[in-house]
Design a protein around this motif. Sequence first.
Motif, PDB file in Angstrom:
ATOM      1  N   THR A   1       9.615   5.665 -18.416  1.00 36.58           N
ATOM      2  CA  THR A   1       9.619   7.061 -17.977  1.00 36.58           C
ATOM      3  C   THR A   1       8.757   7.183 -16.727  1.00 36.58           C
TER       4      THR A   1
ATOM      5  N   THR B   1       6.050   8.544 -14.286  1.00 36.34           N
ATOM      6  CA  THR B   1       4.772   9.230 -14.516  1.00 36.34           C
ATOM      7  C   THR B   1       4.263   9.785 -13.189  1.00 36.34           C
ATOM      8  N   ASN B   2       3.414  10.754 -13.305  1.00 38.46           N
ATOM      9  CA  ASN B   2       2.774  11.383 -12.132  1.00 38.46           C
ATOM     10  C   ASN B   2       3.805  11.927 -11.146  1.00 38.46           C
ATOM     11  N   THR B   3       4.844  12.544 -11.670  1.00 38.47           N
ATOM     12  CA  THR B   3       5.831  13.133 -10.781  1.00 38.47           C
ATOM     13  C   THR B   3       5.366  14.526 -10.373  1.00 38.47           C
TER      14      THR B   3
END
Length: 107
Positions: free
Chosen positions: A99, A101-103
């Motif tokens: 998945t 992350t940090n979007t």
Amino acid sequence: MNVEDSIWDKLTRVVLGLLLAAFVVAIGVWYLPLIRQNERMRREVMRLEAQVQQEAETKRQLNAAVEALSNDPKAIERLAREKLGYAKPGETVIRFEGTPTNTVVPQ
């Protein structure tokens, strides 16, 4: 005859002692940069030797991988399955994706 040292004899000894001490200090100051350079070079040699050992280990691992791929057909099959996603006829390939992350969500 008991002759006491005159003040000039005592001063001469003190001056000679001070000159000797100054000479020793001058030699120390003169060689101090060479000593420091030697220490830097020894640290650099140690760092390079560690790097050589690390590269030798990498070489050993790569040679083992080349040997395995040259002589073991199962190793080639495993590599094709892992890297290229190949499968035998009748097999189902399932891929798991991580998945994100940090979007950042645009507003």
